[in-house]
Motif scaffolding. Structure first.
Motif, PDB file in Angstrom:
ATOM      1  N   VAL A  17     -20.196   1.691   4.729  1.00 49.16           N
ATOM      2  CA  VAL A  17     -21.273   0.809   4.846  1.00 49.16           C
ATOM      3  C   VAL A  17     -21.259   0.282   6.574  1.00 49.16           C
ATOM      4  O   VAL A  17     -22.713   0.083   6.976  1.00 49.16           O
ATOM      5  N   MET A  21     -24.893   0.425   8.947  1.00 47.33           N
ATOM      6  CA  MET A  21     -26.187  -0.399   9.176  1.00 47.33           C
ATOM      7  C   MET A  21     -25.665  -0.316  10.318  1.00 47.33           C
ATOM      8  O   MET A  21     -26.915  -0.201  11.064  1.00 47.33           O
ATOM      9  N   GLU A  24     -27.867   2.777  11.650  1.00 41.99           N
ATOM     10  CA  GLU A  24     -29.275   3.062  11.385  1.00 41.99           C
ATOM     11  C   GLU A  24     -29.817   1.888  12.302  1.00 41.99           C
ATOM     12  O   GLU A  24     -31.346   2.523  12.400  1.00 41.99           O
ATOM     13  N   VAL A  49     -31.703  -7.510   9.302  1.00 37.03           N
ATOM     14  CA  VAL A  49     -30.366  -7.969   8.919  1.00 37.03           C
ATOM     15  C   VAL A  49     -30.283  -8.795   8.034  1.00 37.03           C
ATOM     16  O   VAL A  49     -29.254  -9.015   7.374  1.00 37.03           O
ATOM     17  N   ARG A  52     -29.954  -6.661   4.500  1.00 33.61           N
ATOM     18  CA  ARG A  52     -27.959  -6.573   4.500  1.00 33.61           C
ATOM     19  C   ARG A  52     -27.016  -7.158   4.064  1.00 33.61           C
ATOM     20  O   ARG A  52     -26.256  -7.213   3.834  1.00 33.61           O
ATOM     21  N   ALA A  55     -27.134  -8.601   0.560  1.00 38.49           N
ATOM     22  CA  ALA A  55     -26.532  -7.352  -0.518  1.00 38.49           C
ATOM     23  C   ALA A  55     -25.294  -7.193  -0.068  1.00 38.49           C
ATOM     24  O   ALA A  55     -24.350  -7.302  -1.095  1.00 38.49           O
ATOM     25  N   LEU A  56     -24.626  -7.537   0.777  1.00 38.27           N
ATOM     26  CA  LEU A  56     -23.524  -6.951   1.348  1.00 38.27           C
ATOM     27  C   LEU A  56     -22.558  -8.109   0.777  1.00 38.27           C
ATOM     28  O   LEU A  56     -20.883  -7.976   0.415  1.00 38.27           O
ATOM     29  N   SER A 122     -21.554  -6.817   8.006  1.00 38.08           N
ATOM     30  CA  SER A 122     -22.450  -6.396   7.842  1.00 38.08           C
ATOM     31  C   SER A 122     -23.548  -7.127   8.957  1.00 38.08           C
ATOM     32  O   SER A 122     -24.078  -6.457   9.893  1.00 38.08           O
ATOM     33  N   CYS A 126     -25.033  -4.724  11.677  1.00 38.19           N
ATOM     34  CA  CYS A 126     -26.328  -5.041  12.068  1.00 38.19           C
ATOM     35  C   CYS A 126     -26.076  -5.072  13.750  1.00 38.19           C
ATOM     36  O   CYS A 126     -27.324  -5.096  14.644  1.00 38.19           O
TER      37      CYS A 126
END
Length: 169
Positions: A17, A21, A24, A49, A52, A55-56, A122, A126
């Motif tokens: 992940v 990130m 992406e 950001v 993400r 969520a993580l 994350s 990011c």
């Protein structure tokens, strides 16, 4: 439940992940999509950001619970077939050990760690993704650095949090 589950889950998440990130957001950065958001007065941190990170941070503990369950069940299968320990004896000893070591504290300490690890992964992914330059080569470098930096931070944070949880929890 307190050490290996969160640690291994974080390493897997960092590899899958965190690098995704970074790749992406790095692709968006080099193709000037981030600049386009800024031109439209959309804050990329709030729009790209923050979801993400949230969520993580929330999903890492769920995956840690799953990893802990698989670890306990896998341990019972190995105990049965490798050293002939019946399932009932394995689980009785497991529950006795958890009671002796304040099992809920073990579980909550592991979940706290996994939440911090998820947030770290994350944020690293990011931030490196948003700072990507130099086209496709830069995207690859950002993804690779995201994994390496996340691994190092997980190791450091695991050491710090283990000592703090052991001392104060």
């Amino acid at each position: 439940c307190k050490e290996l589950g969160p640690f291994m889950t974080a390493f897997i998440l960092a590899g899958r992940v965190g690098s995704a990130m970074a790749a992406e957001l790095g692709t968006m950065s080099v193709s000037e999509e981030i600049d386009a958001l800024r031109v439209m007065s959309i804050d990329p941190v709030k729009y790209l950001v923050l979801p993400r990170v949230i969520a993580l941070s929330l999903f890492a503990p769920i995956l840690t619970i799953y990893a802990n369950i698989l670890g306990v069940v896998g341990g019972s299968v190995v105990a049965l077939y490798q050293i002939d320990v019946e399932y009932a004896a394995y689980y009785n000893n497991l529950f006795d050990t958890l009671e002796q070591w304040r099992g809920m504290d073990l579980l909550y300490g592991g979940l706290l760690k996994s939440m911090v690890f998820g947030m770290t992964i994350s944020l690293v992914g990011c931030s490196l993704g948003l700072r990507t330059t130099h086209g496709a080569e830069g995207v690859g470098q950002a993804a690779r650095k995201a994994v390496v930096y996340s691994f190092l931070l997980i190791l450091i944070l695991n050491y710090i949090m283990s000592s703090l949880i052991e001392r104060y929890w």
